[in-house]
Design a protein around this motif. Sequence first.
Motif, PDB file in Angstrom:
ATOM      1  N   ILE A 251      20.775  -5.850  27.380  1.00 58.79           N
ATOM      2  CA  ILE A 251      20.446  -4.524  26.858  1.00 58.79           C
ATOM      3  C   ILE A 251      20.851  -4.457  25.399  1.00 58.79           C
ATOM      4  O   ILE A 251      21.950  -4.874  25.018  1.00 58.79           O
ATOM      5  N   HIS A 252      19.944  -3.952  24.589  1.00 57.10           N
ATOM      6  CA  HIS A 252      20.231  -3.765  23.171  1.00 57.10           C
ATOM      7  C   HIS A 252      19.559  -2.472  22.726  1.00 57.10           C
ATOM      8  O   HIS A 252      18.377  -2.265  22.962  1.00 57.10           O
ATOM      9  N   GLY A 253      20.334  -1.617  22.077  1.00 56.52           N
ATOM     10  CA  GLY A 253      19.776  -0.355  21.607  1.00 56.52           C
ATOM     11  C   GLY A 253      19.248   0.518  22.721  1.00 56.52           C
ATOM     12  O   GLY A 253      18.285   1.278  22.518  1.00 56.52           O
ATOM     13  N   GLY A 254      19.833   0.399  23.905  1.00 57.07           N
ATOM     14  CA  GLY A 254      19.412   1.213  25.035  1.00 57.07           C
ATOM     15  C   GLY A 254      18.199   0.686  25.774  1.00 57.07           C
ATOM     16  O   GLY A 254      17.775   1.280  26.777  1.00 57.07           O
ATOM     17  N   ARG A 255      17.638  -0.437  25.355  1.00 55.73           N
ATOM     18  CA  ARG A 255      16.459  -1.004  26.020  1.00 55.73           C
ATOM     19  C   ARG A 255      16.832  -2.292  26.730  1.00 55.73           C
ATOM     20  O   ARG A 255      17.576  -3.109  26.189  1.00 55.73           O
ATOM     21  N   GLU A 256      16.308  -2.479  27.920  1.00 55.64           N
ATOM     22  CA  GLU A 256      16.578  -3.697  28.681  1.00 55.64           C
ATOM     23  C   GLU A 256      15.483  -4.724  28.420  1.00 55.64           C
ATOM     24  O   GLU A 256      14.296  -4.401  28.364  1.00 55.64           O
ATOM     25  N   TYR A 257      15.918  -5.968  28.264  1.00 54.29           N
ATOM     26  CA  TYR A 257      15.006  -7.085  28.043  1.00 54.29           C
ATOM     27  C   TYR A 257      15.248  -8.131  29.126  1.00 54.29           C
ATOM     28  O   TYR A 257      16.375  -8.276  29.624  1.00 54.29           O
ATOM     29  N   ALA A 258      14.217  -8.883  29.473  1.00 48.07           N
ATOM     30  CA  ALA A 258      14.294  -9.815  30.595  1.00 48.07           C
ATOM     31  C   ALA A 258      15.169 -11.028  30.307  1.00 48.07           C
ATOM     32  O   ALA A 258      15.646 -11.684  31.239  1.00 48.07           O
ATOM     33  N   SER A 259      15.369 -11.350  29.056  1.00 44.41           N
ATOM     34  CA  SER A 259      16.210 -12.499  28.690  1.00 44.41           C
ATOM     35  C   SER A 259      16.659 -12.336  27.252  1.00 44.41           C
ATOM     36  O   SER A 259      16.150 -11.472  26.508  1.00 44.41           O
ATOM     37  N   VAL A 260      17.610 -13.170  26.839  1.00 40.58           N
ATOM     38  CA  VAL A 260      18.044 -13.167  25.441  1.00 40.58           C
ATOM     39  C   VAL A 260      16.868 -13.462  24.525  1.00 40.58           C
ATOM     40  O   VAL A 260      16.707 -12.843  23.469  1.00 40.58           O
ATOM     41  N   MET A 261      16.001 -14.383  24.932  1.00 42.30           N
ATOM     42  CA  MET A 261      14.877 -14.745  24.080  1.00 42.30           C
ATOM     43  C   MET A 261      13.910 -13.574  23.929  1.00 42.30           C
ATOM     44  O   MET A 261      13.396 -13.324  22.825  1.00 42.30           O
ATOM     45  N   HIS A 262      13.646 -12.846  25.012  1.00 40.11           N
ATOM     46  CA  HIS A 262      12.808 -11.646  24.903  1.00 40.11           C
ATOM     47  C   HIS A 262      13.391 -10.685  23.876  1.00 40.11           C
ATOM     48  O   HIS A 262      12.696 -10.180  22.988  1.00 40.11           O
ATOM     49  N   ALA A 263      14.703 -10.411  24.014  1.00 37.30           N
ATOM     50  CA  ALA A 263      15.345  -9.438  23.139  1.00 37.30           C
ATOM     51  C   ALA A 263      15.359  -9.920  21.690  1.00 37.30           C
ATOM     52  O   ALA A 263      15.068  -9.156  20.763  1.00 37.30           O
ATOM     53  N   TYR A 264      15.686 -11.193  21.498  1.00 38.46           N
ATOM     54  CA  TYR A 264      15.797 -11.729  20.138  1.00 38.46           C
ATOM     55  C   TYR A 264      14.480 -11.573  19.388  1.00 38.46           C
ATOM     56  O   TYR A 264      14.445 -11.067  18.261  1.00 38.46           O
ATOM     57  N   TRP A 265      13.392 -11.997  19.992  1.00 37.55           N
ATOM     58  CA  TRP A 265      12.109 -11.944  19.291  1.00 37.55           C
ATOM     59  C   TRP A 265      11.590 -10.517  19.164  1.00 37.55           C
ATOM     60  O   TRP A 265      10.951 -10.176  18.167  1.00 37.55           O
ATOM     61  N   ALA A 266      11.885  -9.669  20.149  1.00 34.50           N
ATOM     62  CA  ALA A 266      11.492  -8.264  20.027  1.00 34.50           C
ATOM     63  C   ALA A 266      12.218  -7.595  18.868  1.00 34.50           C
ATOM     64  O   ALA A 266      11.643  -6.797  18.112  1.00 34.50           O
ATOM     65  N   LEU A 267      13.484  -7.927  18.688  1.00 31.71           N
ATOM     66  CA  LEU A 267      14.280  -7.331  17.624  1.00 31.71           C
ATOM     67  C   LEU A 267      13.980  -7.932  16.253  1.00 31.71           C
ATOM     68  O   LEU A 267      14.436  -7.408  15.235  1.00 31.71           O
ATOM     69  N   SER A 268      13.222  -9.008  16.229  1.00 26.92           N
ATOM     70  CA  SER A 268      12.879  -9.635  14.948  1.00 26.92           C
ATOM     71  C   SER A 268      11.786  -8.872  14.202  1.00 26.92           C
ATOM     72  O   SER A 268      11.505  -9.181  13.043  1.00 26.92           O
ATOM     73  N   THR A 269      11.167  -7.916  14.862  1.00 25.64           N
ATOM     74  CA  THR A 269      10.113  -7.126  14.237  1.00 25.64           C
ATOM     75  C   THR A 269      10.443  -5.652  14.354  1.00 25.64           C
ATOM     76  O   THR A 269      11.097  -5.231  15.317  1.00 25.64           O
ATOM     77  N   ASP A 270       9.992  -4.855  13.384  1.00 25.31           N
ATOM     78  CA  ASP A 270      10.154  -3.407  13.493  1.00 25.31           C
ATOM     79  C   ASP A 270       8.833  -2.724  13.809  1.00 25.31           C
ATOM     80  O   ASP A 270       8.717  -1.502  13.733  1.00 25.31           O
ATOM     81  N   ASP A 271       7.838  -3.518  14.209  1.00 27.36           N
ATOM     82  CA  ASP A 271       6.556  -2.978  14.639  1.00 27.36           C
ATOM     83  C   ASP A 271       6.639  -2.670  16.138  1.00 27.36           C
ATOM     84  O   ASP A 271       6.807  -3.576  16.965  1.00 27.36           O
ATOM     85  N   ALA A 272       6.557  -1.399  16.505  1.00 23.24           N
ATOM     86  CA  ALA A 272       6.760  -0.975  17.895  1.00 23.24           C
ATOM     87  C   ALA A 272       5.767  -1.627  18.854  1.00 23.24           C
ATOM     88  O   ALA A 272       6.128  -2.005  19.978  1.00 23.24           O
ATOM     89  N   GLU A 273       4.522  -1.757  18.432  1.00 26.00           N
ATOM     90  CA  GLU A 273       3.510  -2.346  19.320  1.00 26.00           C
ATOM     91  C   GLU A 273       3.809  -3.811  19.589  1.00 26.00           C
ATOM     92  O   GLU A 273       3.752  -4.277  20.735  1.00 26.00           O
ATOM     93  N   TRP A 274       4.147  -4.543  18.547  1.00 24.68           N
ATOM     94  CA  TRP A 274       4.497  -5.950  18.727  1.00 24.68           C
ATOM     95  C   TRP A 274       5.758  -6.078  19.574  1.00 24.68           C
ATOM     96  O   TRP A 274       5.861  -6.959  20.428  1.00 24.68           O
ATOM     97  N   ARG A 275       6.723  -5.211  19.345  1.00 19.05           N
ATOM     98  CA  ARG A 275       7.962  -5.271  20.105  1.00 19.05           C
ATOM     99  C   ARG A 275       7.698  -5.077  21.602  1.00 19.05           C
ATOM    100  O   ARG A 275       8.273  -5.778  22.442  1.00 19.05           O
ATOM    101  N   ASP A 276       6.801  -4.155  21.941  1.00 19.38           N
ATOM    102  CA  ASP A 276       6.461  -3.929  23.357  1.00 19.38           C
ATOM    103  C   ASP A 276       5.768  -5.157  23.954  1.00 19.38           C
ATOM    104  O   ASP A 276       6.043  -5.544  25.095  1.00 19.38           O
ATOM    105  N   ARG A 277       4.879  -5.765  23.194  1.00 22.47           N
ATOM    106  CA  ARG A 277       4.178  -6.962  23.680  1.00 22.47           C
ATOM    107  C   ARG A 277       5.163  -8.095  23.947  1.00 22.47           C
ATOM    108  O   ARG A 277       5.050  -8.814  24.938  1.00 22.47           O
ATOM    109  N   ILE A 278       6.136  -8.258  23.054  1.00 22.69           N
ATOM    110  CA  ILE A 278       7.138  -9.316  23.237  1.00 22.69           C
ATOM    111  C   ILE A 278       8.004  -9.018  24.456  1.00 22.69           C
ATOM    112  O   ILE A 278       8.257  -9.887  25.298  1.00 22.69           O
ATOM    113  N   ALA A 279       8.452  -7.770  24.558  1.00 22.23           N
ATOM    114  CA  ALA A 279       9.372  -7.394  25.631  1.00 22.23           C
ATOM    115  C   ALA A 279       8.744  -7.527  27.006  1.00 22.23           C
ATOM    116  O   ALA A 279       9.444  -7.768  27.996  1.00 22.23           O
ATOM    117  N   THR A 280       7.437  -7.399  27.107  1.00 18.84           N
ATOM    118  CA  THR A 280       6.763  -7.446  28.412  1.00 18.84           C
ATOM    119  C   THR A 280       6.174  -8.820  28.724  1.00 18.84           C
ATOM    120  O   THR A 280       5.481  -8.976  29.732  1.00 18.84           O
TER     121      THR A 280
END
Length: 366
Positions: A251-280
């Motif tokens: 969990i980072h910033g109140g959001r749950e991610y399936a793995s460290v790698m999911h979270a790391y790459w999602a947090l590497s962008t500030d584009d919400a749409e891209w972040r959702d695609r990475i997280a899912t």
Amino acid sequence: MPDSTSTSRVVGGDVIEGRQRLIFVNKGDHYALSTLGVFADGVVLWRYGSTDLDGLRAVFDDGTLTLTPPEGSSLIISDTARGSVPALESWLTPELVIGELADEVDLLNNRPDSSRRCWNALLVYAAEPTGANLEIVRALYHAVPEHRRIYMLGDMDQNDVPVRILLAEVGETIQARRSGHLLTVTPEARKQALDYFRRSEAGIAKARTQQVADGPETTVPLTIGGHVYPQGWPDPAGLEVLQIDYPAAVIHGGREYASVMHAYWALSTDDAEWRDRIATAVRGLDARAVGEEAPRRAGWPAARLSVMASLLRDKFERHPAMAETLLGTGDARLLYNDWASKYWSSSGTNWIGRLLELVRSELTHR
């Protein structure tokens, strides 16, 4: 000894350290004075080309690079001067330069260079002076570039004389340390040379004990990561749980991610749409594949180490069984395999391995 200076190059966002020296490059109608760089990954670069240490021999052989351009040839020193080559005489040969660069690659990778390998063999011979051990010393001594042999012991008072005494026959005359002086090898001289290395070993052992009074400086390495399981993770997973793509919610910033790698790459962008695609994404590797296409957020290279550290801490805090697996690695140095990034992998700076060691130490301290 020819001077060399530090240099580096960036490959895929990773900094590869290197060393460089001057060389002449044959440009057909003139010679150019340029830098020849060798890097930790074995790449050899000059302004107009690249190769590796094996290929460097061919480049010297065909005249592309040289230590001594022909007298009278046209010479250009970039952005500085041009003119004709004076009569040049080099105290080096291409083979000596290649040996020198090979030593630099070893040192850049924290490996013993040719001098240190010979030194280690000398200590073994001093402890057990057999003919077989002496022949190992002889081979390793001759593997040291000739112009570097007098420096190999790091002793300005002796140079390499103790080594040459041991390699000579009793009664043989060899060059002494002082130019123009000779010495004859005697049984007493051989005994003194052996004692020199025995004292050196004792001094090294004492210094090592003092330096590591709080624990070993180095430990047995343990390689982890780099495994891909298209049909699913093994059960039990073992050390695979230490991989950042192993499914373990963080969990980072109140959001749950399936793995460290999911979270790391999602947090590497500030584009919400891209972040959702990475997280899912289905798997961690899928998350990376999507994340690599996303726009990076500003300042990401400077922030990524802190982000990864916080994610790893959360993972092992949230999953006690995985923390026990990490603790089970003891004090081993953790070498992490990541084929996609030398920044995180042991083939480069090994930051994930180092962060895992940090988290392990924090868990142990509790």
